[in-house]
Write a protein that holds these residues in place. Structure first.
Motif, PDB file in Angstrom:
ATOM      1  N   LEU A   1      26.048  22.869 148.853  1.00  0.00           N
ATOM      2  CA  LEU A   1      26.945  24.031 148.143  1.00  0.00           C
ATOM      3  C   LEU A   1      27.230  24.733 149.610  1.00  0.00           C
ATOM      4  O   LEU A   1      28.594  25.316 149.795  1.00  0.00           O
ATOM      5  N   ARG A   2      26.506  25.415 150.366  1.00  0.00           N
ATOM      6  CA  ARG A   2      26.455  26.440 151.318  1.00  0.00           C
ATOM      7  C   ARG A   2      27.501  25.803 152.499  1.00  0.00           C
ATOM      8  O   ARG A   2      28.545  26.498 152.712  1.00  0.00           O
TER       9      ARG A   2
ATOM     10  N   ILE B   1      39.415  31.782 143.445  1.00  0.00           N
ATOM     11  CA  ILE B   1      38.511  31.541 144.252  1.00  0.00           C
ATOM     12  C   ILE B   1      37.332  30.745 143.867  1.00  0.00           C
ATOM     13  O   ILE B   1      36.667  29.837 144.488  1.00  0.00           O
ATOM     14  N   GLY B   2      36.749  30.947 142.612  1.00  0.00           N
ATOM     15  CA  GLY B   2      35.665  30.300 142.146  1.00  0.00           C
ATOM     16  C   GLY B   2      36.155  28.761 142.051  1.00  0.00           C
ATOM     17  O   GLY B   2      35.310  27.934 142.184  1.00  0.00           O
ATOM     18  N   ASN B   3      37.222  28.500 141.358  1.00  0.00           N
ATOM     19  CA  ASN B   3      37.809  27.104 141.329  1.00  0.00           C
ATOM     20  C   ASN B   3      37.913  26.401 142.424  1.00  0.00           C
ATOM     21  O   ASN B   3      37.563  25.371 142.560  1.00  0.00           O
ATOM     22  N   ASP B   4      38.436  27.119 143.586  1.00  0.00           N
ATOM     23  CA  ASP B   4      38.505  26.545 144.963  1.00  0.00           C
ATOM     24  C   ASP B   4      37.235  26.094 145.288  1.00  0.00           C
ATOM     25  O   ASP B   4      37.070  24.994 146.120  1.00  0.00           O
ATOM     26  N   ALA B   5      36.278  27.086 145.303  1.00  0.00           N
ATOM     27  CA  ALA B   5      34.662  26.662 145.810  1.00  0.00           C
ATOM     28  C   ALA B   5      34.566  25.789 145.096  1.00  0.00           C
ATOM     29  O   ALA B   5      33.682  24.575 145.468  1.00  0.00           O
ATOM     30  N   ARG B   6      34.366  25.455 143.826  1.00  0.00           N
ATOM     31  CA  ARG B   6      33.920  24.307 143.067  1.00  0.00           C
ATOM     32  C   ARG B   6      34.512  23.225 143.445  1.00  0.00           C
ATOM     33  O   ARG B   6      33.981  22.273 143.566  1.00  0.00           O
TER      34      ARG B   6
ATOM     35  N   ASN C   1      34.335  17.824 146.083  1.00  0.00           N
ATOM     36  CA  ASN C   1      34.838  16.961 147.172  1.00  0.00           C
ATOM     37  C   ASN C   1      34.028  16.567 148.221  1.00  0.00           C
ATOM     38  O   ASN C   1      34.233  15.503 148.786  1.00  0.00           O
ATOM     39  N   SER C   2      33.118  17.474 148.447  1.00  0.00           N
ATOM     40  CA  SER C   2      32.150  17.216 149.576  1.00  0.00           C
ATOM     41  C   SER C   2      31.149  15.947 149.175  1.00  0.00           C
ATOM     42  O   SER C   2      30.888  15.308 150.079  1.00  0.00           O
ATOM     43  N   PHE C   3      31.108  15.621 147.882  1.00  0.00           N
ATOM     44  CA  PHE C   3      30.418  14.629 147.478  1.00  0.00           C
ATOM     45  C   PHE C   3      31.172  13.256 147.979  1.00  0.00           C
ATOM     46  O   PHE C   3      30.492  12.310 148.588  1.00  0.00           O
TER      47      PHE C   3
ATOM     48  N   GLY D   1      29.709  15.409 152.533  1.00  0.00           N
ATOM     49  CA  GLY D   1      29.560  16.762 153.181  1.00  0.00           C
ATOM     50  C   GLY D   1      30.773  17.345 153.865  1.00  0.00           C
ATOM     51  O   GLY D   1      31.872  16.622 153.484  1.00  0.00           O
ATOM     52  N   ALA D   2      30.601  18.436 154.447  1.00  0.00           N
ATOM     53  CA  ALA D   2      31.977  18.854 154.909  1.00  0.00           C
ATOM     54  C   ALA D   2      32.404  17.998 155.978  1.00  0.00           C
ATOM     55  O   ALA D   2      31.577  18.182 157.086  1.00  0.00           O
ATOM     56  N   ASP D   3      33.148  17.463 155.744  1.00  0.00           N
ATOM     57  CA  ASP D   3      33.810  16.568 156.969  1.00  0.00           C
ATOM     58  C   ASP D   3      32.874  15.415 157.504  1.00  0.00           C
ATOM     59  O   ASP D   3      32.808  15.143 158.403  1.00  0.00           O
ATOM     60  N   GLY D   4      32.145  14.929 156.411  1.00  0.00           N
ATOM     61  CA  GLY D   4      31.208  13.808 156.511  1.00  0.00           C
ATOM     62  C   GLY D   4      29.957  13.899 157.566  1.00  0.00           C
ATOM     63  O   GLY D   4      29.518  13.055 158.243  1.00  0.00           O
ATOM     64  N   GLU D   5      29.446  15.208 157.384  1.00  0.00           N
ATOM     65  CA  GLU D   5      28.424  15.531 158.078  1.00  0.00           C
ATOM     66  C   GLU D   5      27.081  15.148 157.679  1.00  0.00           C
ATOM     67  O   GLU D   5      26.069  15.438 158.423  1.00  0.00           O
ATOM     68  N   TRP D   6      27.108  14.846 156.464  1.00  0.00           N
ATOM     69  CA  TRP D   6      25.692  14.376 156.010  1.00  0.00           C
ATOM     70  C   TRP D   6      25.163  12.930 156.489  1.00  0.00           C
ATOM     71  O   TRP D   6      26.048  12.268 157.084  1.00  0.00           O
ATOM     72  N   ALA D   7      24.078  13.047 157.123  1.00  0.00           N
ATOM     73  CA  ALA D   7      23.346  11.741 157.570  1.00  0.00           C
ATOM     74  C   ALA D   7      23.251  10.691 156.585  1.00  0.00           C
ATOM     75  O   ALA D   7      23.289  10.859 155.411  1.00  0.00           O
TER      76      ALA D   7
END
Length: 109
Positions: free
Chosen positions: A11-12, A46-51, A56-58, A62-68
């Motif tokens: 989320l964050r 804004i809520g729809n954009d955030a959702r 998309n992060s899944f 992550g944000a630009d593939g930063e999940w380990a």
């Protein structure tokens, strides 16, 4: 971190990284809508954009593939019944499908 599990902020981090760009890009439209009394529409957009950013992060891990990446043990455990188990935070898909938002307006005073 306590159990050697890397942080995967679904989320964050994606919102912090991507929402400001969207708001900046649409700044004039946002201000025009606020000026014409459409603040609730702005908040819903804004809520729809955030959702959408979070969902998309899944796909991008992550944000630009930063999940380990997952460990081999976790991939093995998650791979069942022909499903691939290499996607972080996706097992049944219920978490991703539960992402939503709600605008709540309150009266001041």
């Amino acid at each position: 971190p306590r159990h050697n599990i890397p942080m995967r902020s679904f989320l964050r981090r994606p919102i912090q990284k991507n929402l400001p760009k969207i708001l900046q890009k649409n700044f004039n439209k946002i201000m025009q809508r606020i000026y014409t009394g459409q603040a609730e529409k702005v908040l819903n957009d804004i809520g729809n954009d955030a959702r959408n950013i979070v969902i998309n992060s899944f796909e991008s891990h992550g944000a630009d593939g930063e999940w380990a990446p997952l460990t081999e043990e976790t991939i093995r455990r998650k791979t069942v019944n022909g499903r691939k188990g290499d996607a972080p935070l996706i097992d049944t898909g219920n978490l991703r499908l539960s992402i939503d938002y709600k605008v709540v307006l309150t009266k001041k005073g």
